[in-house]
Design a protein around this motif. Structure first.
Motif: not given
Length: 211
Positions: A106-109, A125-132, A145-148, A186-189
């Motif tokens: 899924r490309g995150l790493a 920012i993505w990491v912070l949103l992901w944690v939330i 998905i939400a963080a993206t 790409i991550i979202f797809i």
């Protein structure tokens, strides 16, 4: 020539099928046909029953992104677009791997590995949103998905800050936004299938509750 070199280096490095090879070598299993079929760290852990193999996949995949960027920085110092294109094509090749019938992770790493070098603000920012979102929903797919989505929305409103804290200064704010949007797309797809599963599960639970 520079664009071809950038995209080729990124694509070649990104196409290295880390999870597939490690799981095949150490467990004799085809990860594309096991578990979720995703060629990434989480499915590696589930398939191989080994956190060590999973973490190895995570680190090597991140290294693919970092190496793609680093090589282009050596070739074209202080040039954002070439490093960014290398990362973009590394992520694309990782997610739609030509050696695995265009299956992939899924490309995150990969994004994180390269992104921390050229635009750490966006990655953080993505990491912070992901944690939330993960703390709110306790589901890593929803958090992904939400963080993206929200990272992209925030970037539009904070592009000046993103430009300021980019280690390699983008040629323009539009180049930063376009590259970041492409990576996040790409991550979202790659999360469309998990999203469908989440929606179906939600519908099923609602039907059960109504009954």
């Amino acid at each position: 020539m520079e664009f071809l070199l950038s995209t080729s280096i990124g694509y070649i490095l990104g196409s290295f099928p880390t999870a597939f090879l490690l799981v095949k070598i150490f467990r004799g299993i085809d990860i594309t046909k096991t578990g979720s079929g995703n060629v990434g760290a989480l499915n590696t852990i589930r398939t191989s029953k080994s956190k060590l193999i999973g973490i190895s996949v995570l680190l090597i995949d991140a290294f693919k992104g970092a190496l793609s960027v680093f090589i282009l920085l050596l070739l074209f110092p202080e040039t954002f677009i070439f490093s960014a294109l290398a990362l973009l094509f590394a992520v694309f090749a990782h997610c739609f791997n030509p050696w695995l019938g265009f299956k992939g992770g899924r490309g995150l790493a990969v994004v994180a590995g390269g992104g921390l070098i050229i635009f750490p603000y966006t990655v953080l920012i993505w990491v912070l949103l992901w944690v939330i979102f993960f703390l709110m929903k306790k589901n890593h797919h929803i958090a992904n998905i939400a963080a993206t989505i929200f990272t992209l929305l925030l970037l539009f409103n904070t592009v000046d800050i993103a430009m300021k804290y980019s280690i390699i200064k983008p040629e323009s704010s539009s180049s930063l936004i376009v590259i970041t949007a492409a990576l996040l797309m790409i991550i979202f797809i790659k999360h469309i299938e998990p999203l469908k599963e989440i929606i179906e599960k939600y519908k099923t639970n609602r039907v059960i509750k109504n009954d």
